[in-house]
Design a protein around this motif. Sequence first.
Motif, PDB file in Angstrom:
ATOM      1  N   ALA A 134       0.857  -1.229  -0.047  1.00 40.87           N
ATOM      2  CA  ALA A 134       0.004   0.126  -0.155  1.00 40.87           C
ATOM      3  C   ALA A 134       0.671   1.227   0.147  1.00 40.87           C
ATOM      4  CB  ALA A 134      -0.938  -0.097   1.310  1.00 40.87           C
ATOM      5  N   PHE A 135       2.053   1.162   0.656  1.00 41.17           N
ATOM      6  CA  PHE A 135       2.806   2.336   0.712  1.00 41.17           C
ATOM      7  C   PHE A 135       3.556   2.665  -0.645  1.00 41.17           C
ATOM      8  CE2 PHE A 135       7.016   4.377   1.490  1.00 41.17           C
ATOM      9  CZ  PHE A 135       6.650   5.378   2.300  1.00 41.17           C
ATOM     10  N   VAL A 136       3.916   1.604  -1.130  1.00 41.78           N
ATOM     11  CA  VAL A 136       4.701   1.601  -2.324  1.00 41.78           C
ATOM     12  C   VAL A 136       3.789   2.207  -3.485  1.00 41.78           C
ATOM     13  CG1 VAL A 136       5.834   0.263  -4.237  1.00 41.78           C
ATOM     14  CG2 VAL A 136       6.015  -0.639  -1.947  1.00 41.78           C
ATOM     15  N   LEU A 137       2.637   2.056  -3.330  1.00 37.58           N
ATOM     16  CA  LEU A 137       1.664   2.416  -4.217  1.00 37.58           C
ATOM     17  C   LEU A 137       1.614   3.917  -4.051  1.00 37.58           C
ATOM     18  CD1 LEU A 137      -1.137  -0.288  -4.409  1.00 37.58           C
ATOM     19  CD2 LEU A 137       0.621   0.484  -6.219  1.00 37.58           C
ATOM     20  N   VAL A 138       1.363   4.499  -2.886  1.00 34.84           N
ATOM     21  CA  VAL A 138       1.310   5.807  -2.437  1.00 34.84           C
ATOM     22  C   VAL A 138       2.594   6.470  -2.872  1.00 34.84           C
ATOM     23  CG1 VAL A 138       1.114   7.684  -0.711  1.00 34.84           C
ATOM     24  CG2 VAL A 138      -0.342   5.448  -0.569  1.00 34.84           C
ATOM     25  N   TYR A 139       3.626   5.665  -2.565  1.00 38.28           N
ATOM     26  CA  TYR A 139       4.870   6.475  -3.209  1.00 38.28           C
ATOM     27  C   TYR A 139       5.242   6.928  -4.672  1.00 38.28           C
ATOM     28  CZ  TYR A 139      10.142   6.521  -4.007  1.00 38.28           C
ATOM     29  OH  TYR A 139      11.193   6.674  -4.638  1.00 38.28           O
ATOM     30  N   LEU A 140       4.566   5.546  -5.368  1.00 38.04           N
ATOM     31  CA  LEU A 140       4.744   5.677  -6.892  1.00 38.04           C
ATOM     32  C   LEU A 140       3.914   6.911  -7.193  1.00 38.04           C
ATOM     33  CD1 LEU A 140       4.534   1.838  -7.789  1.00 38.04           C
ATOM     34  CD2 LEU A 140       6.539   3.564  -7.858  1.00 38.04           C
ATOM     35  N   LEU A 141       2.744   6.727  -6.572  1.00 32.52           N
ATOM     36  CA  LEU A 141       1.776   8.168  -6.905  1.00 32.52           C
ATOM     37  C   LEU A 141       2.553   9.460  -6.684  1.00 32.52           C
ATOM     38  CD1 LEU A 141      -1.117   9.133  -7.745  1.00 32.52           C
ATOM     39  CD2 LEU A 141      -1.633   8.912  -5.256  1.00 32.52           C
ATOM     40  N   GLY A 178       7.647  14.080  -7.911  1.00 30.94           N
ATOM     41  CA  GLY A 178       9.136  13.818  -8.178  1.00 30.94           C
ATOM     42  C   GLY A 178       9.090  14.128  -9.698  1.00 30.94           C
ATOM     43  N   VAL A 179       8.647  13.485 -10.523  1.00 29.55           N
ATOM     44  CA  VAL A 179       8.826  13.644 -11.990  1.00 29.55           C
ATOM     45  C   VAL A 179       8.436  14.924 -12.483  1.00 29.55           C
ATOM     46  CG1 VAL A 179       8.266  12.775 -14.280  1.00 29.55           C
ATOM     47  CG2 VAL A 179       8.637  11.201 -12.387  1.00 29.55           C
ATOM     48  N   PRO A 180       7.489  15.624 -12.317  1.00 25.67           N
ATOM     49  CA  PRO A 180       7.151  16.994 -12.621  1.00 25.67           C
ATOM     50  C   PRO A 180       8.335  18.032 -12.413  1.00 25.67           C
ATOM     51  CG  PRO A 180       5.201  16.010 -11.794  1.00 25.67           C
ATOM     52  CD  PRO A 180       6.301  15.095 -11.792  1.00 25.67           C
ATOM     53  N   ILE A 181       8.869  17.871 -10.986  1.00 25.88           N
ATOM     54  CA  ILE A 181      10.013  18.881 -10.527  1.00 25.88           C
ATOM     55  C   ILE A 181      11.018  18.696 -11.029  1.00 25.88           C
ATOM     56  CG2 ILE A 181      11.354  19.506  -8.699  1.00 25.88           C
ATOM     57  CD1 ILE A 181       8.734  19.417  -6.746  1.00 25.88           C
ATOM     58  N   ALA A 216       2.309   8.126   7.125  1.00 23.03           N
ATOM     59  CA  ALA A 216       2.844   7.280   6.014  1.00 23.03           C
ATOM     60  C   ALA A 216       2.908   7.865   4.744  1.00 23.03           C
ATOM     61  CB  ALA A 216       1.862   5.879   6.080  1.00 23.03           C
ATOM     62  N   TRP A 217       1.626   8.925   4.612  1.00 24.90           N
ATOM     63  CA  TRP A 217       1.464   9.492   3.391  1.00 24.90           C
ATOM     64  C   TRP A 217       2.621  10.621   3.599  1.00 24.90           C
ATOM     65  CZ3 TRP A 217      -2.073   9.729  -0.857  1.00 24.90           C
ATOM     66  CH2 TRP A 217      -2.803   8.794  -0.825  1.00 24.90           C
ATOM     67  N   LEU A 218       2.710  11.323   4.589  1.00 27.03           N
ATOM     68  CA  LEU A 218       4.110  12.164   4.721  1.00 27.03           C
ATOM     69  C   LEU A 218       5.270  11.633   4.082  1.00 27.03           C
ATOM     70  CD1 LEU A 218       2.663  14.327   7.546  1.00 27.03           C
ATOM     71  CD2 LEU A 218       2.798  15.284   5.196  1.00 27.03           C
ATOM     72  N   ILE A 264       2.906  21.152 -11.888  1.00 31.68           N
ATOM     73  CA  ILE A 264       3.980  21.828 -11.421  1.00 31.68           C
ATOM     74  C   ILE A 264       3.614  23.120 -10.787  1.00 31.68           C
ATOM     75  CG2 ILE A 264       4.576  23.491 -13.719  1.00 31.68           C
ATOM     76  CD1 ILE A 264       6.927  21.373 -11.142  1.00 31.68           C
ATOM     77  N   ARG A 265       2.310  23.642 -11.271  1.00 28.50           N
ATOM     78  CA  ARG A 265       1.758  24.902 -10.915  1.00 28.50           C
ATOM     79  C   ARG A 265       0.932  24.581  -9.601  1.00 28.50           C
ATOM     80  NH1 ARG A 265      -1.490  29.349 -14.824  1.00 28.50           N
ATOM     81  NH2 ARG A 265      -0.262  30.938 -13.784  1.00 28.50           N
ATOM     82  N   TYR A 266       0.046  23.749  -9.456  1.00 32.70           N
ATOM     83  CA  TYR A 266      -0.753  23.516  -8.184  1.00 32.70           C
ATOM     84  C   TYR A 266      -0.371  22.326  -7.263  1.00 32.70           C
ATOM     85  CZ  TYR A 266      -3.637  26.316 -11.402  1.00 32.70           C
ATOM     86  OH  TYR A 266      -4.085  27.435 -12.179  1.00 32.70           O
ATOM     87  N   VAL A 267      -0.102  21.175  -7.945  1.00 29.22           N
ATOM     88  CA  VAL A 267       0.119  19.998  -7.017  1.00 29.22           C
ATOM     89  C   VAL A 267       1.584  19.859  -6.375  1.00 29.22           C
ATOM     90  CG1 VAL A 267       0.336  17.406  -6.929  1.00 29.22           C
ATOM     91  CG2 VAL A 267      -1.398  18.611  -8.365  1.00 29.22           C
ATOM     92  N   ALA A 268       2.571  20.187  -7.200  1.00 31.20           N
ATOM     93  CA  ALA A 268       3.940  20.217  -6.829  1.00 31.20           C
ATOM     94  C   ALA A 268       3.980  21.321  -5.627  1.00 31.20           C
ATOM     95  CB  ALA A 268       4.871  20.473  -7.667  1.00 31.20           C
ATOM     96  N   PRO A 269       3.810  22.441  -5.915  1.00 30.79           N
ATOM     97  CA  PRO A 269       3.925  23.465  -4.884  1.00 30.79           C
ATOM     98  C   PRO A 269       3.247  23.183  -3.662  1.00 30.79           C
ATOM     99  CG  PRO A 269       3.489  24.650  -6.963  1.00 30.79           C
ATOM    100  CD  PRO A 269       3.425  23.304  -7.107  1.00 30.79           C
ATOM    101  N   LEU A 270       2.142  22.790  -3.549  1.00 33.52           N
ATOM    102  CA  LEU A 270       1.239  22.531  -2.190  1.00 33.52           C
ATOM    103  C   LEU A 270       1.870  21.067  -1.632  1.00 33.52           C
ATOM    104  CD1 LEU A 270      -1.306  22.520  -0.523  1.00 33.52           C
ATOM    105  CD2 LEU A 270      -2.536  21.264  -2.325  1.00 33.52           C
ATOM    106  N   ALA A 271       2.383  20.167  -2.395  1.00 37.29           N
ATOM    107  CA  ALA A 271       3.132  19.027  -1.907  1.00 37.29           C
ATOM    108  C   ALA A 271       4.228  19.227  -1.303  1.00 37.29           C
ATOM    109  CB  ALA A 271       3.561  18.032  -2.890  1.00 37.29           C
ATOM    110  N   VAL A 272       5.292  20.313  -1.807  1.00 35.60           N
ATOM    111  CA  VAL A 272       6.518  20.657  -1.309  1.00 35.60           C
ATOM    112  C   VAL A 272       6.130  21.420   0.326  1.00 35.60           C
ATOM    113  CG1 VAL A 272       8.815  21.561  -1.703  1.00 35.60           C
ATOM    114  CG2 VAL A 272       7.600  20.424  -3.360  1.00 35.60           C
ATOM    115  N   THR A 273       5.162  22.285   0.134  1.00 38.63           N
ATOM    116  CA  THR A 273       4.722  23.061   1.105  1.00 38.63           C
ATOM    117  C   THR A 273       4.555  22.201   2.484  1.00 38.63           C
ATOM    118  OG1 THR A 273       4.237  24.828  -0.205  1.00 38.63           O
ATOM    119  CG2 THR A 273       3.639  24.895   2.082  1.00 38.63           C
ATOM    120  N   VAL A 274       3.888  21.144   2.272  1.00 35.97           N
ATOM    121  CA  VAL A 274       3.499  20.201   3.109  1.00 35.97           C
ATOM    122  C   VAL A 274       4.724  19.463   3.723  1.00 35.97           C
ATOM    123  CG1 VAL A 274       2.453  17.904   3.621  1.00 35.97           C
ATOM    124  CG2 VAL A 274       1.065  19.674   2.247  1.00 35.97           C
TER     125      VAL A 274
END
Length: 471
Positions: free
Chosen positions: A52-59, A65-68, A226-228, A439-449
């Motif tokens: 389950a963690f591996v699937l979340v990690y790949l997501l 990861g890939v967009p940045i 785990a998500w973090l 890169i405009r919405y998802v990545a900045p929010l994720a890196v802020t988290v």
Amino acid sequence: MARPDDQASGHAAQRPLWSNRLGFVLAAAGSAVGLGNVWKFPYIAGVNGGGAFVLVYLLCIALVGVPIMMAELMIGRHTRKDAIGAFAALEPGRRWWHGAGWISVAAAFIISSYYSVVAGWTLDYVWRSLHDGFGALAPSVIESQFGTLLENGLRQGLWHLLFMFLCLAVVIGGVQRGIERWSRILMPALLALLMLLFVNGLRSDGLEEALRFLFAPDFGRLSADAWLEALGHSFFTLSLGMAAMITYGSYLKPDENLFGVSLRVAGLDTLIALMAGIAIFPIVFAAGLEAASGPGLIFQTLPVVFSQIEGGALLAPLFFVLLAFAALTSNISLLEAQIAYLIDERGWSRRRASVCVAGAAFTVGIPTALSGNLLKNWHLIGERTFFDSADLLASSYLLPLAGLLIALYVGWFWRGEAEKAELIQGGCGGLYPLWHGLIRYVAPLAVTVILVNKAIQAGLWQVLRRLLGLA
């Protein structure tokens, strides 16, 4: 006559480029594949839900990861400069954006200084495994050897010096004759060693328990932490925010498919981490030992396992050579990010830049080697030693901050046509709307988290609350 690798940006000589796609992928994957792939990812996957963690990690890899990574490669290829020079070229009139380059290069410098010391531990254990194979020693003695090493500043310093010299011997050769040539040797060798250990893990009596630990999906253990953890590791494992991918991107050919190469690097990085788990945990579980995380697993638990199993005298040196190769390919990219700045912006020769960067990183790394002995009572940030403080500063603050600035800049402030042109050049222009949205919405929010979570973990949140009178 000087080689192209010795020329500064802006000179008549053309900027050095990777000879082909394979050369870049091996070098970039070498940057991404490090010690954390071997001792961290398999463990955090196992304790946080396995499959389950591996699937979340790949997501997280796909959405963040890939967009940045693509953004960093785009900046490097578009400007043909180091991380600092790239932002100076893109935004000559808005100097505040130059901070993204300075922060990422600073992170690379700090990490390269203490990473070399940790890599020196692997060299020490290569020597130990070849010298006695751990076979003639009692488990308690083997486990105590790591503590003894940490208490010996001189021994750590010598291994630190040797490792930094090996890195210098590679980067001083330049892009094609140094980094690419040695990546073509080190990465296949790393994969061959990992394959031998992987096959041994498949034959171990602990294979079933290891596969259950690593891959059995347990969605009940997918907590917020785990998500973090998955989100944070997906960012750090790809060498993002440390100027390496911007620098490596500046050596890419104009028609290279950025999405394709990013996907290959991320895929190889993840594959090696999973293979490492199957190589390590079956023999650990077969021996009835605890699957601890971090240095304790690598430098205490595994040497005990190697001392008890058939063929351990052979497996031990292979394993620690594998670790040394992974550390070497990672640290090379960190040094190159700094060297490129001195060549591009200061006009230094590669030889001079390489020697000075390696020498400076070695010097700053000395307090890390002394953090477990002479300087163990020298606390910089809170009660943390110099080593822990340097790691906290670089990994918890500088890397995510640089990544956030890069995502914000490319997503919101860089000219859209320039972004699109970079993707179209490599034949993946059709991905622009999807990539731009991420890169405009998802990545900045994720890196802020990630940044906020790291601050909370480090206790910075409590400090800020006290300063603001909220606690």
